[in-house]
Design an enzyme around this catalytic site. Structure first.
Site, mmCIF file in Angstrom:
data_model
loop_
_atom_site.group_PDB
_atom_site.id
_atom_site.type_symbol
_atom_site.label_atom_id
_atom_site.label_comp_id
_atom_site.label_asym_id
_atom_site.label_seq_id
_atom_site.Cartn_x
_atom_site.Cartn_y
_atom_site.Cartn_z
ATOM 1 N N ARG A 101 0.885 -1.166 0.000
ATOM 2 C CA ARG A 101 0.000 0.000 0.000
ATOM 3 C C ARG A 101 0.919 1.211 0.000
ATOM 4 N NH1 ARG A 101 -5.592 1.238 3.153
ATOM 5 N NH2 ARG A 101 -6.192 -0.235 1.539
ATOM 6 N N HIS A 128 -6.902 0.579 -6.868
ATOM 7 C CA HIS A 128 -7.190 -0.322 -5.747
ATOM 8 C C HIS A 128 -7.809 -1.595 -6.326
ATOM 9 C CE1 HIS A 128 -7.689 -1.566 -1.742
ATOM 10 N NE2 HIS A 128 -8.586 -0.711 -1.300
ATOM 11 N N CYS A 261 -16.593 1.475 -0.484
ATOM 12 C CA CYS A 261 -15.420 0.649 -0.159
ATOM 13 C C CYS A 261 -15.053 0.733 1.311
ATOM 14 C CB CYS A 261 -14.245 1.051 -1.039
ATOM 15 S SG CYS A 261 -13.830 2.798 -0.909
ATOM 16 N N ARG A 289 -13.826 -8.814 0.791
ATOM 17 C CA ARG A 289 -12.419 -8.488 0.516
ATOM 18 C C ARG A 289 -11.549 -9.712 0.768
ATOM 19 N NH1 ARG A 289 -10.522 -3.379 0.727
ATOM 20 N NH2 ARG A 289 -8.657 -4.441 -0.015
HETATM 21 N N1 CP Z 1 -11.485 -0.379 1.609
HETATM 22 C C1 CP Z 1 -10.233 -0.445 2.112
HETATM 23 O O1 CP Z 1 -9.233 -0.669 1.420
HETATM 24 O O2 CP Z 1 -10.182 -0.282 3.455
HETATM 25 P P1 CP Z 1 -8.853 -0.067 4.302
HETATM 26 O O3 CP Z 1 -8.275 1.251 3.908
HETATM 27 O O4 CP Z 1 -9.323 -0.082 5.753
HETATM 28 O O5 CP Z 1 -7.904 -1.198 4.023
HETATM 29 N N1 NVA Z 2 -10.178 6.461 -2.081
HETATM 30 C C1 NVA Z 2 -9.866 6.035 -0.734
HETATM 31 C C2 NVA Z 2 -10.075 4.569 -0.604
HETATM 32 C C3 NVA Z 2 -9.819 4.001 0.766
HETATM 33 C C4 NVA Z 2 -10.011 2.534 0.828
HETATM 34 C C5 NVA Z 2 -8.431 6.419 -0.385
HETATM 35 O O1 NVA Z 2 -7.545 6.255 -1.216
HETATM 36 O O2 NVA Z 2 -8.228 6.920 0.727
#
Ligand code: CP
Ligand code: NVA
Length: 305
Positions: A101, A128, A261, A289
């Site tokens: 990430r 994502h 999400c 997920r």
């Molecule tokens: N939707 C999602 O990726 O959640 P997190 O940021 O908590 O991993």
């Molecule tokens: N668009 C959001 C998604 C989080 C899961 C972000 O990048 O913060």
């Protein structure tokens, strides 16, 4: 050896295969089976940004499948304590698969370019893909099929929207985006989506009502993503007319589902009433997920599932 950096990395048939593996694993998991398909395998999770769902669903999934995981936070110093190529060529000696990430998508691309084991994008500013795969899995589970569905995306043209858009084109799902003009996909993003998903049926409007009218899925996400916190106040003002609330949902079919999400900023992009309402499937979506990611990991590692 393959990586999953964006859904452009997968053909429609490969997406179908991953979803099918995920489906089988989910069914057997729900029957109480914990299949040790990944016994002795190690996943490294390298996270520069916070996470609940992505981190925990990968870690829990590894335990269910007999493997284990190691979490590496921002203090690991990817690219600052040592270069990304050096980092990759060390971490791949200990891990069988890496989830990253990253603040910058380019970091994930560079890590993958130098890693001898598969790298999965667990969210970058660009995309994502794990979220989008879980979302397609959820839509199919809930609505029976993917082709012919219409996703109305109400909000920012962000990482999640970009992943959904490229996946939609591959899977025969229409996507209608209601986004203020200044926050719509830029030309390079549109070109990227069209290049990797030539059949995409993507339309863009500034009118949320028009977007939701014929949709089977209404989807929103935060107005300011991680890394955009300094724009929060401006974005709250610019997106004020894009809240998914009961008034907007009245323009959608009663059979349409609401997705997010998560994490949600309740009272901003979505109201409590909608996220807690009968059309909301956000927690089924979150739960999936883990199942979708088990499919991704099993497929990338080539284990028979
Ligand atoms: N939707 C999602 O990726 O959640 P997190 O940021 O908590 O991993
Ligand atoms: N668009 C959001 C998604 C989080 C899961 C972000 O990048 O913060």
């Amino acid at each position: 050896m393959r990586h999953l950096l964006t859904l452009a990395d997968l053909t429609a048939a490969e997406i179908e295969r991953i979803l099918a593996i995920a489906d089988g694993l989910k069914q057997r998991y729900e029957q109480g089976l914990r299949e040790p398909l990944l016994a002795g395998r190690v996943m490294a999770l390298l996270f520069e940004k916070p996470s609940l769902r992505t981190r925990v669903s990968f870690e829990a999934g590894m335990v269910h499948l007999g493997g284990s995981s190691i979490f590496l936070g921002a203090d690991t110093g990817l690219g600052s304590r040592e270069t990304i190529p050096d980092f990759a060529r060390t971490l791949d000696k200990f891990a069988d698969i890496i989830v990253i990430r990253a603040n910058r998508h380019q970091s994930a691309v560079e890590l993958a370019a130098h890693s001898a084991c598969p790298v999965i994008n667990g969210l970058t500013d660009f995309g994502h893909p794990c979220q989008a795969l879980a979302d397609f899995f959820t839509v199919r589970e809930r609505l029976g099929k993917l082709s012919g569905q219409t996703i109305a995306w109400v909000g920012d043209a962000n990482n999640v929207a970009r992943s959904l858009a490229v996946g939609c084109g591959k899977l025969g799902v229409r996507m209608v985006m209601a986004t203020p003009e200044a926050y719509q996909f830029d030309e390079p993003s549109l070109a990227w989506i069209r290049q990797h998903s030539p059949n995409v049926d993507l339309s863009v409007t500034t009118d949320p009502v028009e977007a939701v009218r014929h949709a089977t899925v209404i989807y929103t996400d935060v107005w300011a993503s991680m890394g955009q916190e300094s724009e929060q106040a401006t974005r709250c003002r610019d997106f004020a007319a894009y809240q998914v609330n009961s008034a907007l949902m009245r323009h959608a079919s009663r059979d349409a589902v609401f997705m997010h999400c998560l994490p949600a900023h309740r009272g901003e992009e979505v109201t409590d009433e909608v996220i807690e309402g009968p059309q909301s499937i956000v927690f089924q979506q979150a739960a999936n997920r883990m199942h979708a990611q088990k499919g991704i990991v099993a497929w990338l590692l080539g284990v028979k599932a």
